[in-house]
Write an enzyme that holds these catalytic residues in place. Structure first.
Site, PDB file in Angstrom:
ATOM      1  N   HIS A 181       0.874  -1.135  -0.089  1.00  0.00           N
ATOM      2  CA  HIS A 181       0.044   0.053  -0.003  1.00  0.00           C
ATOM      3  C   HIS A 181       1.068   1.288  -0.063  1.00  0.00           C
ATOM      4  O   HIS A 181       1.666   1.570   1.040  1.00  0.00           O
ATOM      5  CB  HIS A 181      -0.939   0.003   1.332  1.00  0.00           C
ATOM      6  CG  HIS A 181      -1.703  -1.304   1.376  1.00  0.00           C
ATOM      7  ND1 HIS A 181      -3.141  -1.375   1.032  1.00  0.00           N
ATOM      8  CD2 HIS A 181      -1.287  -2.514   1.914  1.00  0.00           C
ATOM      9  CE1 HIS A 181      -3.528  -2.343   1.226  1.00  0.00           C
ATOM     10  NE2 HIS A 181      -2.483  -3.236   1.915  1.00  0.00           N
TER      11      HIS A 181
ATOM     12  N   GLU B 168      -6.716 -12.658   6.048  1.00  0.00           N
ATOM     13  CA  GLU B 168      -5.835 -11.880   7.097  1.00  0.00           C
ATOM     14  C   GLU B 168      -6.366 -12.054   8.393  1.00  0.00           C
ATOM     15  O   GLU B 168      -5.792 -12.966   9.031  1.00  0.00           O
ATOM     16  CB  GLU B 168      -5.642 -10.470   6.502  1.00  0.00           C
ATOM     17  CG  GLU B 168      -4.570  -9.754   7.486  1.00  0.00           C
ATOM     18  CD  GLU B 168      -4.429  -8.327   7.013  1.00  0.00           C
ATOM     19  OE1 GLU B 168      -5.419  -7.847   6.400  1.00  0.00           O
ATOM     20  OE2 GLU B 168      -3.625  -7.700   7.326  1.00  0.00           O
TER      21      GLU B 168
HETATM   22  N1  ADE Z   1      -4.690  -1.358   4.223  1.00  0.00           N
HETATM   23  C1  ADE Z   1      -3.370  -1.306   4.368  1.00  0.00           C
HETATM   24  N2  ADE Z   1      -3.063  -2.314   4.923  1.00  0.00           N
HETATM   25  C2  ADE Z   1      -3.803  -3.240   4.975  1.00  0.00           C
HETATM   26  C3  ADE Z   1      -3.894  -4.477   5.509  1.00  0.00           C
HETATM   27  N3  ADE Z   1      -2.972  -5.052   5.944  1.00  0.00           N
HETATM   28  N4  ADE Z   1      -4.976  -5.127   5.691  1.00  0.00           N
HETATM   29  C4  ADE Z   1      -6.211  -4.794   5.464  1.00  0.00           C
HETATM   30  N5  ADE Z   1      -6.147  -3.463   5.052  1.00  0.00           N
HETATM   31  C5  ADE Z   1      -5.045  -2.605   4.605  1.00  0.00           C
HETATM   32 ZN    ZN Z   2      -2.616  -5.315   2.522  1.00  0.00          ZN
END
Ligand code: ADE
Ligand code: ZN
Length: 337
Positions: A16, A197
């Protein structure tokens, strides 16, 4: 192994750009834009980077991006990341950005894309680093907001290869964005989504079956479901895994427990990525070092990780061939040493 990793020609698929905002640059731009930060200095900001879950990080991450205002700010942010990855032998990168984090503050979509894109063009000319841009929808917002973002992207269609889905995963299943992803696919965008995640395997199924994604970002929780693993292996769906992110956000307790090696052993198309390197303690090399040390990965496994990322990249076959050849020659030269 340390020097092997540093020299390894790498491809990054999950970073990101707002997560590359180092505190030093954040303070510099805050001063330039006369914005005040709720921290005394760089050290006290870094001290706040102690997260026990994804949401703790997101709160600070959105606060940090408030500093970004002008096209030059987005250029400087992206330029700093590209200089860093150039020093780490990254040859190709696919960058996420969060347009809604900026347009919601009154920063025009075009200011964001043009600043990032100008830095990407400069890095390709100067360093030969190729890149793609993926715009993410914030999943804690409504689908209607994502639709409006897709509309704003129309004039920049040529600069954006794909759409993604990020932000708070829990209670925001992929299905919430089924129609906007269908429309994005219709317009020719490739699709990815963060899934598994913090969320359960069902969210990975949701990303595959409702959003029809080309890759899964993270995907850790697939290991709870053998049938899902089998499907991901069979369909060669890439997973963009982020080791330091996972330990910093307590998705994984210790690096020695990280599932990356089990994923490799299962035949999954896994790759190593930095996610938000300024917040999680490292860029590509640091992520490779951390997993290699903790999981005792060998040269062959490192080669597989690097090669998987080339296979999973959103580039044409010519570029893939060039990247594969450079990687192959590098590994062969290491073996002959
Ligand atoms: N935005 C930036 N990093 C992120 C992540 N690891 N998981 C979800 N949204 C994000
Ligand atoms: Zn991410």
């Amino acid at each position: 192994m340390k020097t092997l990793i540093e020299g390894l020609p790498k491809v990054e698929l999950h970073c990101h750009i707002e997560g590359t905002f180092e505190p030093e640059l954040m303070f510099q731009l805050a001063q330039r834009n006369r914005v005040s930060l709720p921290y005394q200095d760089v050290d006290s900001l870094r001290k706040a980077y102690a997260f026990s879950q994804l949401q703790d990080f997101l709160d600070i991450y959105y606060q940090g991006m408030n500093v970004l205002q002008s096209e030059q700010d987005f250029y400087d942010l992206t330029r700093a990341y590209l200089q860093k990855i150039h020093s780490q032998n990254v040859r190709h990168t696919e960058i996420f950005f969060d347009p809604q984090g900026h347009t919601s503050r009154g920063v025009p979509f075009g200011v964001v894309v043009e600043g990032i894109a100008r830095a990407l063009d400069d890095a390709e000319n100067q360093y030969g680093i190729t890149s793609k841009l993926i715009m993410c929808f914030l999943r804690h917002l409504d689908q209607s907001d994502a639709f409006s973002t897709l509309t704003q992207a129309e004039s920049f269609r040529h600069r954006i290869v794909g759409v993604g889905l990020d932000s708070s995963e829990r209670n925001n299943p992929p299905q919430k964005f089924e129609q906007v992803f269908a429309e994005a696919r219709n317009q020719g965008y490739l699709c990815v989504a963060h899934a598994g995640e913090e969320g359960p395997p069902e969210y990975i199924y949701g990303a595959l079956d409702s959003l029809h994604v080309n890759r899964i970002d993270h995907g850790n929780s697939c290991l709870q479901d053998p049938a899902l693993v089998q499907r991901l292996v069979q369909e060669r769906i890439p997973l963009t895994v982020c080791p330091l992110s996972n330990t910093r956000l307590c998705v994984v307790d210790r690096m020695q427990d990280h599932p990356l090696k089990r994923m490799l052993d299962a035949g999954l198309l896994v790759t190593v990525n930095s996610d938000d390197p300024a917040y999680f303690g490292g860029y590509m090399n640091e992520n490779f070092h951390a997993v290699t040390d903790a999981l005792e990965l060998n040269v062959q496994q490192l080669g597989t990780l690097a090669s998987n990322a080339i296979e999973a990249a959103f580039v044409d076959s010519d570029r893939k061939q060039t990247l594969h050849k450079e990687l192959h020659d590098y590994i062969a030269a290491q073996r002959n040493e």
